[in-house]
Design a protein around this motif. Structure first.
Motif, PDB file in Angstrom:
ATOM      1  N   ARG A 228    -103.356  21.153 -26.790  1.00  0.00           N
ATOM      2  CA  ARG A 228    -102.220  21.596 -25.988  1.00  0.00           C
ATOM      3  C   ARG A 228    -102.307  21.172 -24.512  1.00  0.00           C
ATOM      4  O   ARG A 228    -101.440  21.526 -23.713  1.00  0.00           O
ATOM      5  N   CYS A 229    -103.353  20.433 -24.166  1.00  0.00           N
ATOM      6  CA  CYS A 229    -103.524  20.054 -22.768  1.00  0.00           C
ATOM      7  C   CYS A 229    -102.560  18.964 -22.311  1.00  0.00           C
ATOM      8  O   CYS A 229    -102.413  18.722 -21.110  1.00  0.00           O
ATOM      9  N   ARG A 230    -101.909  18.287 -23.232  1.00  0.00           N
ATOM     10  CA  ARG A 230    -100.884  17.299 -22.891  1.00  0.00           C
ATOM     11  C   ARG A 230     -99.585  17.658 -23.589  1.00  0.00           C
ATOM     12  O   ARG A 230     -99.595  18.235 -24.682  1.00  0.00           O
ATOM     13  N   ASP A 231     -98.474  17.291 -22.954  1.00  0.00           N
ATOM     14  CA  ASP A 231     -97.183  17.539 -23.598  1.00  0.00           C
ATOM     15  C   ASP A 231     -96.823  16.375 -24.505  1.00  0.00           C
ATOM     16  O   ASP A 231     -97.632  15.458 -24.728  1.00  0.00           O
ATOM     17  N   GLY A 232     -95.606  16.384 -25.036  1.00  0.00           N
ATOM     18  CA  GLY A 232     -95.197  15.341 -25.973  1.00  0.00           C
ATOM     19  C   GLY A 232     -95.159  13.959 -25.369  1.00  0.00           C
ATOM     20  O   GLY A 232     -95.208  12.959 -26.101  1.00  0.00           O
ATOM     21  N   ARG A 233     -95.077  13.863 -24.047  1.00  0.00           N
ATOM     22  CA  ARG A 233     -95.061  12.577 -23.365  1.00  0.00           C
ATOM     23  C   ARG A 233     -96.452  12.149 -22.899  1.00  0.00           C
ATOM     24  O   ARG A 233     -96.591  11.128 -22.232  1.00  0.00           O
ATOM     25  N   GLY A 234     -97.449  12.945 -23.220  1.00  0.00           N
ATOM     26  CA  GLY A 234     -98.805  12.612 -22.825  1.00  0.00           C
ATOM     27  C   GLY A 234     -99.178  13.054 -21.430  1.00  0.00           C
ATOM     28  O   GLY A 234    -100.243  12.696 -20.923  1.00  0.00           O
ATOM     29  N   ARG A 235     -98.303  13.851 -20.778  1.00  0.00           N
ATOM     30  CA  ARG A 235     -98.603  14.340 -19.431  1.00  0.00           C
ATOM     31  C   ARG A 235     -99.452  15.609 -19.507  1.00  0.00           C
ATOM     32  O   ARG A 235     -99.285  16.417 -20.417  1.00  0.00           O
ATOM     33  N   TRP A 236    -100.347  15.740 -18.529  1.00  0.00           N
ATOM     34  CA  TRP A 236    -101.226  16.909 -18.504  1.00  0.00           C
ATOM     35  C   TRP A 236    -100.426  18.172 -18.238  1.00  0.00           C
ATOM     36  O   TRP A 236     -99.499  18.183 -17.435  1.00  0.00           O
ATOM     37  N   ARG A 237    -100.826  19.254 -18.897  1.00  0.00           N
ATOM     38  CA  ARG A 237    -100.243  20.575 -18.673  1.00  0.00           C
ATOM     39  C   ARG A 237    -101.280  21.427 -17.953  1.00  0.00           C
ATOM     40  O   ARG A 237    -102.308  21.801 -18.526  1.00  0.00           O
ATOM     41  N   ALA A 238    -101.012  21.724 -16.685  1.00  0.00           N
ATOM     42  CA  ALA A 238    -102.006  22.341 -15.811  1.00  0.00           C
ATOM     43  C   ALA A 238    -102.530  23.664 -16.359  1.00  0.00           C
ATOM     44  O   ALA A 238    -103.731  23.935 -16.317  1.00  0.00           O
ATOM     45  N   GLY A 239    -101.634  24.508 -16.832  1.00  0.00           N
ATOM     46  CA  GLY A 239    -102.070  25.810 -17.321  1.00  0.00           C
ATOM     47  C   GLY A 239    -103.014  25.702 -18.505  1.00  0.00           C
ATOM     48  O   GLY A 239    -104.016  26.428 -18.586  1.00  0.00           O
ATOM     49  N   GLU A 240    -102.717  24.788 -19.434  1.00  0.00           N
ATOM     50  CA  GLU A 240    -103.577  24.601 -20.604  1.00  0.00           C
ATOM     51  C   GLU A 240    -104.920  23.998 -20.207  1.00  0.00           C
ATOM     52  O   GLU A 240    -105.968  24.373 -20.736  1.00  0.00           O
ATOM     53  N   VAL A 241    -104.890  23.049 -19.274  1.00  0.00           N
ATOM     54  CA  VAL A 241    -106.146  22.450 -18.805  1.00  0.00           C
ATOM     55  C   VAL A 241    -107.021  23.509 -18.143  1.00  0.00           C
ATOM     56  O   VAL A 241    -108.230  23.592 -18.390  1.00  0.00           O
ATOM     57  N   ALA A 242    -106.404  24.335 -17.288  1.00  0.00           N
ATOM     58  CA  ALA A 242    -107.168  25.388 -16.613  1.00  0.00           C
ATOM     59  C   ALA A 242    -107.778  26.347 -17.626  1.00  0.00           C
ATOM     60  O   ALA A 242    -108.941  26.754 -17.490  1.00  0.00           O
ATOM     61  N   GLY A 243    -107.017  26.712 -18.642  1.00  0.00           N
ATOM     62  CA  GLY A 243    -107.552  27.590 -19.674  1.00  0.00           C
ATOM     63  C   GLY A 243    -108.704  26.954 -20.425  1.00  0.00           C
ATOM     64  O   GLY A 243    -109.710  27.615 -20.722  1.00  0.00           O
ATOM     65  N   TYR A 244    -108.576  25.659 -20.725  1.00  0.00           N
ATOM     66  CA  TYR A 244    -109.655  24.934 -21.403  1.00  0.00           C
ATOM     67  C   TYR A 244    -110.920  24.932 -20.548  1.00  0.00           C
ATOM     68  O   TYR A 244    -112.030  25.161 -21.046  1.00  0.00           O
ATOM     69  N   LEU A 245    -110.770  24.674 -19.244  1.00  0.00           N
ATOM     70  CA  LEU A 245    -111.932  24.639 -18.352  1.00  0.00           C
ATOM     71  C   LEU A 245    -112.607  26.001 -18.278  1.00  0.00           C
ATOM     72  O   LEU A 245    -113.838  26.091 -18.288  1.00  0.00           O
ATOM     73  N   ARG A 246    -111.814  27.062 -18.214  1.00  0.00           N
ATOM     74  CA  ARG A 246    -112.381  28.409 -18.194  1.00  0.00           C
ATOM     75  C   ARG A 246    -113.170  28.682 -19.468  1.00  0.00           C
ATOM     76  O   ARG A 246    -114.299  29.181 -19.422  1.00  0.00           O
ATOM     77  N   ARG A 247    -112.578  28.364 -20.601  1.00  0.00           N
ATOM     78  CA  ARG A 247    -113.250  28.638 -21.881  1.00  0.00           C
ATOM     79  C   ARG A 247    -114.518  27.811 -22.031  1.00  0.00           C
ATOM     80  O   ARG A 247    -115.524  28.287 -22.560  1.00  0.00           O
ATOM     81  N   THR A 248    -114.481  26.586 -21.553  1.00  0.00           N
ATOM     82  CA  THR A 248    -115.614  25.674 -21.737  1.00  0.00           C
ATOM     83  C   THR A 248    -116.784  25.991 -20.814  1.00  0.00           C
ATOM     84  O   THR A 248    -117.946  25.938 -21.222  1.00  0.00           O
ATOM     85  N   TYR A 249    -116.478  26.348 -19.574  1.00  0.00           N
ATOM     86  CA  TYR A 249    -117.534  26.458 -18.572  1.00  0.00           C
ATOM     87  C   TYR A 249    -117.896  27.878 -18.163  1.00  0.00           C
ATOM     88  O   TYR A 249    -118.876  28.060 -17.437  1.00  0.00           O
ATOM     89  N   SER A 250    -117.172  28.885 -18.602  1.00  0.00           N
ATOM     90  CA  SER A 250    -117.572  30.251 -18.224  1.00  0.00           C
ATOM     91  C   SER A 250    -117.250  31.254 -19.312  1.00  0.00           C
ATOM     92  O   SER A 250    -116.940  32.401 -19.041  1.00  0.00           O
ATOM     93  N   GLU A 251    -117.367  30.838 -20.556  1.00  0.00           N
ATOM     94  CA  GLU A 251    -117.022  31.730 -21.663  1.00  0.00           C
ATOM     95  C   GLU A 251    -117.939  32.941 -21.724  1.00  0.00           C
ATOM     96  O   GLU A 251    -117.503  34.053 -22.027  1.00  0.00           O
ATOM     97  N   ALA A 252    -119.239  32.763 -21.420  1.00  0.00           N
ATOM     98  CA  ALA A 252    -120.180  33.876 -21.530  1.00  0.00           C
ATOM     99  C   ALA A 252    -119.894  34.973 -20.503  1.00  0.00           C
ATOM    100  O   ALA A 252    -120.041  36.152 -20.795  1.00  0.00           O
ATOM    101  N   GLU A 253    -119.506  34.557 -19.306  1.00  0.00           N
ATOM    102  CA  GLU A 253    -119.205  35.514 -18.241  1.00  0.00           C
ATOM    103  C   GLU A 253    -117.889  35.086 -17.594  1.00  0.00           C
ATOM    104  O   GLU A 253    -117.859  34.498 -16.533  1.00  0.00           O
ATOM    105  N   PRO A 254    -116.771  35.357 -18.262  1.00  0.00           N
ATOM    106  CA  PRO A 254    -115.492  34.809 -17.799  1.00  0.00           C
ATOM    107  C   PRO A 254    -115.074  35.364 -16.445  1.00  0.00           C
ATOM    108  O   PRO A 254    -115.339  36.510 -16.117  1.00  0.00           O
ATOM    109  N   GLY A 255    -114.428  34.527 -15.669  1.00  0.00           N
ATOM    110  CA  GLY A 255    -113.885  34.959 -14.394  1.00  0.00           C
ATOM    111  C   GLY A 255    -112.419  35.316 -14.548  1.00  0.00           C
ATOM    112  O   GLY A 255    -111.905  35.459 -15.657  1.00  0.00           O
TER     113      GLY A 255
END
Length: 265
Positions: A228-255
């Protein structure tokens, strides 16, 4: 993450004298210590970084590389108690990067600090990251490129505008307080700025690097990791990218969750 912290403190910081308390390198080290003491994964690790911060602040005169090495040894036990059981520097996920294991680990550490930050701590963390790269990162071309990205007017690194010293001078027995004035949305702004910078570096390495592993650097996250990090045109979706980064890098102690719209980046 632990290996990047240790490699930086034990090797990169010790490359040259740190100077007097008012020197740029000592100020940069203090900012970096403050960021690690506030945001590094693992409570015991943060307490250890806070103790090291107080020790370095206690050196009134000039601090050279030998004194710094002794200061690390005098900490007793492992510098990062919540790290790997064996301790020391041992690259895991970044092992395949070869000579780039440390830069790879440093990016992971930067993303981790940003993902764990809130609107109160994000800008101090970004300032600490920039100061660390400027004064301690040993790769000259990497350092120059990062500083160029951080200062360009079209996408400047998120920061306060008044040069406030953000990490307070407090007793090691007192938790590091928050900066005086949090900036709404700065946690997400910082998180996404580092992601954009990392992708710019990957694009640059694809064009200029000679090692095959570096030429294979791709824009991330990949579609299979974050559909879900890109839309149908291949453009980045900021909210989805931010969520992915949160889940990937701070899942144990979420901010704090990023309050950013799922807009194009």
């Amino acid at each position: 993450v632990e290996s990047a912290i240790l490699c930086g403190l034990e090797r990169e910081v010790a490359r040259a004298p740190l100077g007097e308390r008012t020197s740029a390198r000592r100020q940069a080290l203090e900012k970096w210590h403050g960021a690690l003491a506030a945001l590094a994964p693992g409570r015991a690790n943060r307490e250890s970084m806070r103790a090291l911060l107080e020790r370095s602040r206690g050196v009134i005169g000039s601090l050279d590389a030998e004194q710094w090495a002794h200061m690390l040894l005098d900490m007793g036990g492992r510098l990062l108690p919540d790290g790997k059981p064996a301790g020391g520097i041992s690259w895991g996920w970044c092992r395949g990067a070869g000579t780039s294991s440390y830069p790879c680990g440093l990016w992971v550490l930067f993303h981790t600090l940003a993902a764990r930050a809130t609107d109160e701590t994000a800008l101090p963390a970004m300032d600490a990251i920039r100061a660390y790269v400027e004064h301690f990162f040993g790769c000259l071309s990497c350092r120059e490129h990062f500083l160029y990205m951080s200062d360009r007017s079209s996408d400047r690194i998120p920061s306060f505008s008044d040069g406030t010293l953000w990490w307070p001078r407090s007793s090691s027995t007192v938790p590091l307080p928050s900066p005086a004035r949090p900036v709404a949305g700065s946690a997400c702004t910082s998180l996404l700025w580092l992601w954009r910078a990392h992708n710019i570096v990957n694009h640059r390495l694809n064009r200029t690097a000679t090692a095959p592993a570096l030429r294979a650097k791709a824009q991330w996250p990949a579609a299979d990791a974050c559909p879900r990090c890109r839309d149908g045109r291949g453009r980045w979706r900021a909210g989805e990218v931010a969520g992915y980064l949160r889940r990937t890098y701070s899942e144990a102690e979420p901010g704090r969750a990023c309050a950013v719209a799922a807009a194009d980046v």
